[in-house]
Design a protein around this motif. Structure first.
Motif, PDB file in Angstrom:
ATOM      1  N   ARG A  52     -15.997 -14.791 -10.989  1.00 35.97           N
ATOM      2  CA  ARG A  52     -17.083 -14.540  -9.605  1.00 35.97           C
ATOM      3  C   ARG A  52     -17.404 -13.005  -9.721  1.00 35.97           C
ATOM      4  O   ARG A  52     -18.769 -12.937  -9.453  1.00 35.97           O
ATOM      5  N   LEU A  53     -16.601 -12.132 -10.143  1.00 37.08           N
ATOM      6  CA  LEU A  53     -17.156 -10.816 -10.232  1.00 37.08           C
ATOM      7  C   LEU A  53     -17.993 -10.531 -11.255  1.00 37.08           C
ATOM      8  O   LEU A  53     -19.075  -9.732 -11.018  1.00 37.08           O
ATOM      9  N   ARG A  54     -17.638 -10.976 -12.518  1.00 37.94           N
ATOM     10  CA  ARG A  54     -18.552 -10.935 -13.484  1.00 37.94           C
ATOM     11  C   ARG A  54     -19.897 -11.593 -13.125  1.00 37.94           C
ATOM     12  O   ARG A  54     -21.027 -10.744 -13.304  1.00 37.94           O
ATOM     13  N   ALA A  55     -20.005 -12.752 -12.384  1.00 39.69           N
ATOM     14  CA  ALA A  55     -21.431 -13.132 -11.993  1.00 39.69           C
ATOM     15  C   ALA A  55     -22.106 -12.219 -11.141  1.00 39.69           C
ATOM     16  O   ALA A  55     -23.374 -11.991 -11.193  1.00 39.69           O
ATOM     17  N   ARG A  56     -21.145 -11.649 -10.234  1.00 43.26           N
ATOM     18  CA  ARG A  56     -22.100 -10.635  -9.141  1.00 43.26           C
ATOM     19  C   ARG A  56     -22.498  -9.492  -9.989  1.00 43.26           C
ATOM     20  O   ARG A  56     -23.393  -8.925  -9.857  1.00 43.26           O
ATOM     21  N   VAL A  57     -21.650  -8.844 -11.037  1.00 40.25           N
ATOM     22  CA  VAL A  57     -21.949  -7.874 -11.488  1.00 40.25           C
ATOM     23  C   VAL A  57     -23.247  -8.138 -12.534  1.00 40.25           C
ATOM     24  O   VAL A  57     -24.376  -7.491 -12.403  1.00 40.25           O
ATOM     25  N   ASP A  58     -23.208  -9.580 -13.239  1.00 43.61           N
ATOM     26  CA  ASP A  58     -24.584  -9.894 -13.906  1.00 43.61           C
ATOM     27  C   ASP A  58     -25.774  -9.848 -13.227  1.00 43.61           C
ATOM     28  O   ASP A  58     -26.864  -9.766 -13.434  1.00 43.61           O
ATOM     29  N   ALA A  59     -25.860 -10.383 -11.773  1.00 42.89           N
ATOM     30  CA  ALA A  59     -26.823 -10.647 -10.769  1.00 42.89           C
ATOM     31  C   ALA A  59     -27.273  -9.050 -10.463  1.00 42.89           C
ATOM     32  O   ALA A  59     -28.507  -8.965 -10.355  1.00 42.89           O
ATOM     33  N   ALA A  60     -26.307  -8.239 -10.254  1.00 47.15           N
ATOM     34  CA  ALA A  60     -26.631  -6.855  -9.620  1.00 47.15           C
ATOM     35  C   ALA A  60     -27.394  -6.082 -10.760  1.00 47.15           C
ATOM     36  O   ALA A  60     -28.425  -5.402 -10.656  1.00 47.15           O
ATOM     37  N   GLU A  61     -27.022  -6.328 -12.079  1.00 46.26           N
ATOM     38  CA  GLU A  61     -27.471  -5.843 -13.263  1.00 46.26           C
ATOM     39  C   GLU A  61     -28.944  -6.344 -13.521  1.00 46.26           C
ATOM     40  O   GLU A  61     -29.974  -5.752 -13.678  1.00 46.26           O
ATOM     41  N   ARG A  62     -29.289  -7.525 -13.283  1.00 42.32           N
ATOM     42  CA  ARG A  62     -30.725  -8.273 -13.257  1.00 42.32           C
ATOM     43  C   ARG A  62     -31.458  -7.511 -12.286  1.00 42.32           C
ATOM     44  O   ARG A  62     -32.726  -7.140 -12.218  1.00 42.32           O
ATOM     45  N   ASP A  63     -30.808  -7.529 -10.747  1.00 34.12           N
ATOM     46  CA  ASP A  63     -31.584  -6.888  -9.915  1.00 34.12           C
ATOM     47  C   ASP A  63     -31.835  -5.556 -10.296  1.00 34.12           C
ATOM     48  O   ASP A  63     -33.223  -4.971 -10.103  1.00 34.12           O
ATOM     49  N   VAL A  64     -31.162  -4.598 -10.876  1.00 28.12           N
ATOM     50  CA  VAL A  64     -31.342  -3.404 -11.023  1.00 28.12           C
ATOM     51  C   VAL A  64     -32.629  -3.159 -12.148  1.00 28.12           C
ATOM     52  O   VAL A  64     -33.592  -2.512 -12.047  1.00 28.12           O
ATOM     53  N   ALA A  65     -32.337  -4.094 -13.190  1.00 30.74           N
ATOM     54  CA  ALA A  65     -33.496  -4.184 -14.190  1.00 30.74           C
ATOM     55  C   ALA A  65     -34.793  -4.541 -13.720  1.00 30.74           C
ATOM     56  O   ALA A  65     -35.994  -3.940 -14.059  1.00 30.74           O
ATOM     57  N   GLN A  66     -34.693  -5.713 -12.640  1.00 28.70           N
ATOM     58  CA  GLN A  66     -36.406  -5.880 -12.049  1.00 28.70           C
ATOM     59  C   GLN A  66     -36.641  -4.739 -11.306  1.00 28.70           C
ATOM     60  O   GLN A  66     -37.854  -4.507 -11.287  1.00 28.70           O
ATOM     61  N   LEU A  67     -35.733  -3.975 -10.457  1.00 25.36           N
ATOM     62  CA  LEU A  67     -36.385  -2.940  -9.744  1.00 25.36           C
ATOM     63  C   LEU A  67     -36.949  -1.788 -10.640  1.00 25.36           C
ATOM     64  O   LEU A  67     -37.835  -1.186  -9.958  1.00 25.36           O
ATOM     65  N   ARG A  68     -36.319  -1.462 -11.760  1.00 20.14           N
ATOM     66  CA  ARG A  68     -36.740  -0.580 -12.583  1.00 20.14           C
ATOM     67  C   ARG A  68     -37.857  -0.944 -13.117  1.00 20.14           C
ATOM     68  O   ARG A  68     -38.848  -0.229 -13.221  1.00 20.14           O
ATOM     69  N   ALA A  69     -37.996  -2.068 -13.676  1.00 22.09           N
ATOM     70  CA  ALA A  69     -39.487  -2.618 -14.047  1.00 22.09           C
ATOM     71  C   ALA A  69     -40.506  -2.432 -12.812  1.00 22.09           C
ATOM     72  O   ALA A  69     -41.497  -2.119 -13.200  1.00 22.09           O
ATOM     73  N   PHE A  70     -40.255  -2.832 -11.691  1.00 21.37           N
ATOM     74  CA  PHE A  70     -41.121  -2.809 -10.879  1.00 21.37           C
ATOM     75  C   PHE A  70     -41.590  -1.296 -10.657  1.00 21.37           C
ATOM     76  O   PHE A  70     -42.899  -0.951 -10.434  1.00 21.37           O
TER      77      PHE A  70
END
Length: 89
Positions: A52-70
């Protein structure tokens, strides 16, 4: 005779000690099996939590990547506000 009686008594005592020893061994094995079962259940809970924690970290990393791209895409509109957010990747 007396010698045979002593041998019989000793033999009976040895049998009783062996019986007690086998019972202790059986109880110890039962305890270890119960402890092993409990530890395996706990391991399952911990593995689930880790996943569960790994999935949350992965989701957070995707969010960060999307925000950086934005931010990178809209850098010209964001100006100096974007610089600190794009600093480390």
């Amino acid at each position: 005779d007396a010698e045979q009686q002593r041998k019989d008594v000793r033999r009976e005592r040895n049998r009783e000690h062996a019986r007690i020893s086998r019972e202790r061994k059986r109880q110890k094995l039962e305890h270890l099996q119960e402890e092993n079962d409990a530890l395996r259940r706990k391991e399952g809970v911990l593995v689930d939590e880790r996943n569960r924690l790994r999935a949350r970290v992965d989701a957070a990393e995707r969010d960060v990547a999307q925000l950086r791209a934005f931010i990178a895409t809209h850098r010209d509109k964001l100006g100096d506000v974007a610089a600190p957010m794009l600093g480390s990747g």
